[in-house]
Design an enzyme around this catalytic site. Sequence first.
Site: not given
Length: 737
Positions: A50, A119, A188, A377-378, A380-381, A383-384
Amino acid sequence: MDLLGSTSIVTVATCTLNQWALDFDGNLERILQSCQKAKEQGATYRLGPELEITGYGCEDHFLELDTILHSWQSMVELLCSTATENLLCDFGMPLLHKGCRYNCRILCFNHQILAIRPKNALADDGNYREPRYFTAFKGGSKPDSFSIPSWVLDELSSKGCENHPPHVPFGNVFLQTFDGVQVGCESCEELWTPKSPHIDMSLQSGVEIIGNGSGSHHNLRKLENRLELMMSATRKCGGLYLYSNQRGCDGAARLYFDGGAIIVCNGKLLAQAPQFSLEEVTVISATVDLDDVRSYRAHIPSFGVQAIREQSEDTGTHYTTVRVPQARILLPRGHARGVSDTIPLALSTPEEECCLGPACWLWDYLRRSGASGYLLPLSGGADSSAVATIVGAMCHLVYDEVTQKSNAEVFKDLKRICHISEEQQKSWKPSSPQEIANHILHTVFMGTENSSNVTTSRAKRLGAAIGSYHLTVPIDLMVKAVIQVFTITTKLTPHFQIHGGTMAEDLALQNIQARLRMVTAYLFAQLLPWTRSRKGFLLVLGSANVDEGLRGYMTKYDCSSADLNPIGAISKGDLKRMLAWAGDRYKHEVLKEIAGAPPTAELRPNASTKGEGGNDDAEHSQLDEDEMGMTYEELGWFGRLRKIGRCGPVSMYNKLVHIWKETCTPSEVGAKVKRFFYYYSVNRHKMCTLTPSYHAEANSPDDNRFDLRPFLYNTKWPRQFSTIDRMVQKDEEQLCK
């Protein structure tokens, strides 16, 4: 039709294209490549996505006449190209007709536009606002006449494509080729409507081939639903159905079009393109005996009954035949091509989708943004770490494309992003995904005295496993400096609650750490390339999941504020399952450890330790679910019912009181629902500043793009909560009887 000169066998092709909004030259090149590949596979019919000429994500640029102008310029090039000769092509582009703007399918053959199909049903929910840009076509039973712009005719003539008709059919039409094949179009959204065009075309005229040019974004668990619609359509009506889709991030930052071109015949899958890939042009084909379609339909009694009714009554939308004697698409007698066999369906698991979809999205964004990599920004949890894992998966995909598939385009982009010098380019090739990650991904653990050794270690080990350029950055000096400025100004010093402070002081001290991490992240994103003697800048990645965004469990403008967020529409539960899957897939044992750890912000002193700093080897005592007053599983229910189930407080209580009846009393359910809606509404302002996120689930709280709800609420919800209270009382009384 000459029965002795041809067969009823046809080879058809469809494609996925990695188009880019307003990149007319690049889009044209990819379309031409797909046409050439279709011909190389023996196809005489080619279907494209499309709005492939413009890119689907042009949004308000569709309102500009420039977009129409450049679309026609591309169409001239397509009509005059040898790549489209002897190939029936179905292209997607916007058009102006009698003052209205339409999203159209353009059917072409041998330097001529044969017909234009606008369409009928426009996407106008979730992420889509097509009626803002286009008009849904509601034409009558006869097609209109579209006037080809005079300058287009002049351009065609000057390029040797003479005698193009000045007018072509426009409306609800399908083609009938010289050899009797009938070819129709869907776009679509029309596949998803209750009465799709393929139904009318099949019953009214026996159209055998239907092509759906689509711009469909990735959503977890969506591909199976998409495919089932096509299988069901051809299982009920018979026919050869082709689906084409865009791939990649084409400009609308939150969406990733997940490709997955498909060919289905009589309810059976014949060909399927990969859902996630870095390849810019993918073409699949299938060879089908159309007599199988005709035989299949004829053996269904109800098809005949309903076809007769549709053909004798002018009900609903009527489709008109456009006969095109210049087009032939059946294979000649004596061809060596065999009919395609049925293949098994290839579906990704939700864990794969969570990882590979955002990974492909990040690669597209990186290579098209001009950036030199990402900074994360890591902490250690979970999410990151999930974001780091997704970037790591991206590096694996790039490595495989370069070393195993010899993808020259990906390799070219990689060398440019990594700033490999011309001298090095002759011999350089990445030795591993980790080498790529060391160029592209920069991870920073920004610890304070409240951070534990456990998370510090996890972040460092994960960075090493992925191969990122990892730094541990203490920010206590910055935190103390800000507090000192406050103390000098007010003569007062705030304290955490554990040290005798108030809740206001406690929250302020937590937010200082969180917001300084955001400032630090952007500082390092701008300067880390310089410290490594490299050019360019880094894009900052956020890592707030959909549940935290919905609850507002985040500091506004903390390190969840970033340039992009790959997991902003993915639930905590799906992320943890993805981490466990990725731990096995990429042999990163630390991911399983992270997936099993209790979520914690680590912004308060650790109450489980003797010292004030709390910097030891124990898990932190500040647990997310305790602070939120609800579990992530409960947040999942609240989010799905609020958005997908369209529930307000009362209807949500009505559903959950039955769903949770084995574990909660009515009064507990009522308290949980009221608590959720209070925090949802009081934190709604945070959702208005969410980082642009990869759209992966339908319960995303992304404001003003997907989730259109008020900015300011009466957070007491007086009518709603009082109604719940009365219902709780009645339900509790009923339990006591």
